[in-house]
Design an enzyme around this catalytic site. Structure first.
Site, mmCIF file in Angstrom:
data_model
loop_
_atom_site.group_PDB
_atom_site.id
_atom_site.type_symbol
_atom_site.label_atom_id
_atom_site.label_comp_id
_atom_site.label_asym_id
_atom_site.label_seq_id
_atom_site.Cartn_x
_atom_site.Cartn_y
_atom_site.Cartn_z
ATOM 1 N N LYS A 44 0.849 -1.189 0.000
ATOM 2 C CA LYS A 44 0.000 0.000 0.000
ATOM 3 C C LYS A 44 0.884 1.237 0.000
ATOM 4 O O LYS A 44 1.878 1.309 0.716
ATOM 5 C CB LYS A 44 -0.918 0.005 1.227
ATOM 6 C CG LYS A 44 -1.765 1.269 1.296
ATOM 7 C CD LYS A 44 -3.076 1.074 2.024
ATOM 8 C CE LYS A 44 -3.901 2.358 2.015
ATOM 9 N NZ LYS A 44 -4.368 2.757 0.684
ATOM 10 N N ILE A 70 -10.122 5.918 -0.307
ATOM 11 C CA ILE A 70 -9.401 5.650 0.941
ATOM 12 C C ILE A 70 -8.502 6.847 1.262
ATOM 13 O O ILE A 70 -8.397 7.267 2.408
ATOM 14 C CB ILE A 70 -8.560 4.354 0.820
ATOM 15 C CG1 ILE A 70 -9.445 3.170 0.388
ATOM 16 C CG2 ILE A 70 -7.841 4.047 2.125
ATOM 17 C CD1 ILE A 70 -10.549 2.774 1.313
ATOM 18 N N CYS A 129 -2.759 8.606 -7.755
ATOM 19 C CA CYS A 129 -3.865 8.393 -6.825
ATOM 20 C C CYS A 129 -4.896 9.494 -7.028
ATOM 21 O O CYS A 129 -4.574 10.673 -6.919
ATOM 22 C CB CYS A 129 -3.418 8.372 -5.373
ATOM 23 S SG CYS A 129 -4.829 8.106 -4.277
ATOM 24 N N LYS A 163 3.486 4.271 -11.921
ATOM 25 C CA LYS A 163 2.065 3.909 -12.007
ATOM 26 C C LYS A 163 1.273 5.075 -12.569
ATOM 27 O O LYS A 163 1.276 6.172 -12.011
ATOM 28 C CB LYS A 163 1.508 3.488 -10.652
ATOM 29 C CG LYS A 163 0.068 2.969 -10.781
ATOM 30 C CD LYS A 163 -0.367 2.173 -9.584
ATOM 31 C CE LYS A 163 -1.735 1.543 -9.818
ATOM 32 N NZ LYS A 163 -2.233 0.862 -8.612
ATOM 33 N N ILE A 189 -3.893 0.175 -15.211
ATOM 34 C CA ILE A 189 -4.293 1.550 -14.926
ATOM 35 C C ILE A 189 -4.613 1.709 -13.443
ATOM 36 O O ILE A 189 -5.030 0.752 -12.805
ATOM 37 C CB ILE A 189 -5.529 1.965 -15.776
ATOM 38 C CG1 ILE A 189 -6.698 1.011 -15.552
ATOM 39 C CG2 ILE A 189 -5.168 2.021 -17.237
ATOM 40 C CD1 ILE A 189 -7.983 1.371 -16.296
ATOM 41 N N ASN A 190 -4.412 2.903 -12.946
ATOM 42 C CA ASN A 190 -4.969 3.235 -11.639
ATOM 43 C C ASN A 190 -6.471 3.415 -11.855
ATOM 44 O O ASN A 190 -6.980 3.225 -12.960
ATOM 45 C CB ASN A 190 -4.311 4.513 -11.086
ATOM 46 C CG ASN A 190 -4.330 4.535 -9.560
ATOM 47 O OD1 ASN A 190 -5.320 4.132 -8.943
ATOM 48 N ND2 ASN A 190 -3.262 5.000 -8.949
ATOM 49 N N GLY A 242 -9.778 -4.680 -13.205
ATOM 50 C CA GLY A 242 -10.910 -5.577 -13.444
ATOM 51 C C GLY A 242 -10.572 -7.026 -13.677
ATOM 52 O O GLY A 242 -11.303 -7.735 -14.367
#
Lengths: 299, 270
Positions: A44, A70, A129, A163, A189-190, A242
């Protein structure tokens, strides 16, 4: 054996990794499934200072997926290194540490602190993010992406994975800048930015109003972005978005993904890791093919 | 702990009722094998094949081979449950969470149970386990929007019968204009404070209950509700902020709760 994969010079027992932010720092997953069942774990995202995260509620189900906000909740780099990271040292899986920062200086600071920890195999720069209060994600701007990757690359000996955000008009352009700046691999992908409204209460569902969409709903977007990048650039890719069975993993592998990352699909299905690895093995066996044969077959 | 077991059950009884324009589902699920749960613990229920996330529900009762849930229809997942019928198969994971300690811990103590609305669910689980003769020192304070909620629970859960041996104060807001905490405070003025409070309900109510606990220096346990994606400590969606002395601590409701001890310098930050 059939699934063994070489990625950034390291042996991965299978092409399955755990996406950042899904299993925290891996302890619970290790107890439930075993870290030795996956090729690697992306921890994380950790930041320089502790972050409590976003207001509640932080999750909501939507058609074929979920929204989360989050907000990069994490204990900060010092506690991460002292309390969380040592657990991973004892496990024979590849360890990719995800870091994020508001500035390049913060990223450099984090990279330096992690550089001497030998058992970390690579760093993932979370440039995407959607849940933090800054006006844009670094990877929404090709120049900012270059700057961040370049700054970290200059100070780290670790392999560097960038990322990327799907919330862009041309992901290949951003990817190219990351590669030019020295990224050794890309993660994508993010999540896609999204909002859910409760029409009964006439309110936003998430405490933070907006969140990131994940799940099967975003898979076609992810597959296209991986495909677009693999066609244009010679760069290893960890595909996210996914993956809920071997078939969705195969979609990504066929368009050239080097590794595939399991994400929010693990929340409902604790057996997902074994299902995907067994499913891939069966598929390869039945088709008399190797992973190398099918990887990128459609490019 | 290994992977959460995926349990398969069958709907033995499904009752839908409406109070104050809110729809509730009472589900009795016939389960295979034996499960044990303490009050406050919960399950993650699949609300349909096409649901991406399970939903957390506190256990209303678990006995023999029957698991009972009382569910308020609130959104996407709970609306799907409305279409489930008797005989349908359901899947759930758990038992999750830290529940209350052994029931014997509460015997002989002067305890107040304070519930608001759906907060009755884990409290009902608790009181239905009590050996009634040991429960003389226990007072139940239960608030709801209106009397119709009590009537419905009476009809569908034999509420009065289960609570027969308890001193109880039912507080319908609409009819009395009082909150359950108002009535509890009136009781305390006449009879003195309990040694311990166990409470579950809306956050505003829990906040007032906690204020009372802090004022009087007694101990308490609050049972909190959170949205969650995994129910087992991975997704970080269900934090509870605790102030313990000087230190802020974040705990996840799914694994460290949903029961949280408060009092003696320790409180939940709402």
């Amino acid at each position: 054996m059939a699934l063994s994969t070489l990625f950034l010079g390291k042996r991965f027992r299978n092409p399955i990794v755990l996406a950042s932010g899904i299993v925290g720092y891996g302890k619970k997953f290790d107890e439930e499934v075993g870290l030795d069942k996956v090729g690697g774990i992306i921890t994380k995202t950790v930041t320089a200072l502790p972050r409590p995260g976003n207001p509640l509620p932080r999750v909501a189900e939507v058609d074929s997926g979920m929204l989360n906000s989050i907000g990069l909740a994490n204990p900060g780099i010092d506690k991460f290194i002292s309390d969380q990271l040592p657990y991973l040292q004892e496990h024979k899986t590849n360890i990719i540490v995800s870091i994020a920062g508001g500035t390049s200086e913060e990223l450099v600071h984090l990279a330096l602190l992690l550089d001497n920890i030998e058992y970390i195999d690579a760093l993932e720069l979370n440039l995407s993010c959607p849940n933090v209060a800054i006006k844009m994600q670094t990877s929404q701007d090709p120049r900012e992406t270059f700057r961040a990757v370049d700054a970290v690359k200059a100070v780290t000996r670790k392999q560097l994975i960038a990322k990327l955000s799907p919330n862009v008009s041309d992901v290949v352009e951003v990817a190219r800048k990351a590669v030019e700046a020295g990224a050794d691999a890309l993660s994508l992908i993010n999540t896609l930015g999204g909002i859910k409204v409760d029409p009964v209460l006439r309110k936003f569902v998430l405490g933070n109003v907006t969140g990131g969409l994940s799940g099967p709903a975003i898979r076609p977007v992810g597959v296209k972005m991986v495909y677009d990048i693999k066609k244009e650039l010679d760069i290893p890719v960890i595909a996210h978005g996914g993956i809920v069975d071997q078939w969705s993993a195969l979609e990504y592998l066929l368009v050239g993904a080097d590794l595939i990352a399991l994400g929010s699909g693990l929340f409902k299905n604790p057996d997902l890791t074994e299902e995907v690895s067994a499913g891939l093995e069966k598929y390869l066996h039945e088709n008399g093919a190797t992973l190398a044969d099918i990887r990128g077959e459609l490019l | 702990m290994k992977k959460p077991l995926i349990h398969i059950g069958k709907i033995a009884q499904r009752t839908v009722f409406t109070c104050d324009r809110i729809t509730y589902i009472l589900l009795k699920i016939e389960i295979q094998g034996e499960l044990k749960a303490s009050p406050g613990q919960f399950i993650m229920l699949e609300t349909g094949n096409d649901s991406y996330l399970d939903r957390p529900f506190s256990i209303l009762q678990l006995r023999e081979r029957e698991l009972s849930l009382l569910i308020e229809v609130k959104g996407r997942g709970t609306r799907k449950l409305l279409s489930m019928k008797k005989g349908d198969s359901v899947r759930f994971k758990g038992i999750h969470g830290n529940g209350l300690g052994p029931i014997e811990n509460y015997y002989g103590k002067k305890i107040a149970l304070i519930a608001g609305g759906m907060g009755i669910v884990p409290i009902f689980h608790l009181v239905s386990q009590f050996n009634i003769t040991g429960g003389g020192q226990i007072q139940l304070f239960f608030g709801a929007r209106s009397r119709s909620f009590f009537d419905a629970l009476d009809k569908h859960l034999q509420f009065s019968e289960v609570l027969g041996g308890f001193n109880k104060y039912l507080v319908p807001l609409k009819e009395t204009g009082k909150t359950v905490v108002d009535v509890f405070r009136e009781y305390v003025e006449k009879n003195g404070a309990p040694n311990h409070i166990l409470s579950c309900g809306p956050e505003g109510m829990l906040k007032s209950v906690q204020e009372f606990i802090m004022e009087t220096g007694i101990s308490g346990e609050l049972i909190l509700e959170r949205r969650m994606a995994c129910g087992r400590g991975m997704c970080m969606a269900c934090p509870v902020m605790i102030l313990d002395g000087e230190a802020d601590i974040i705990k996840m409701a799914c694994t460290k709760g949903p029961v949280f001890a408060v009092g003696k310098g320790r409180k939940v930050i709402f």
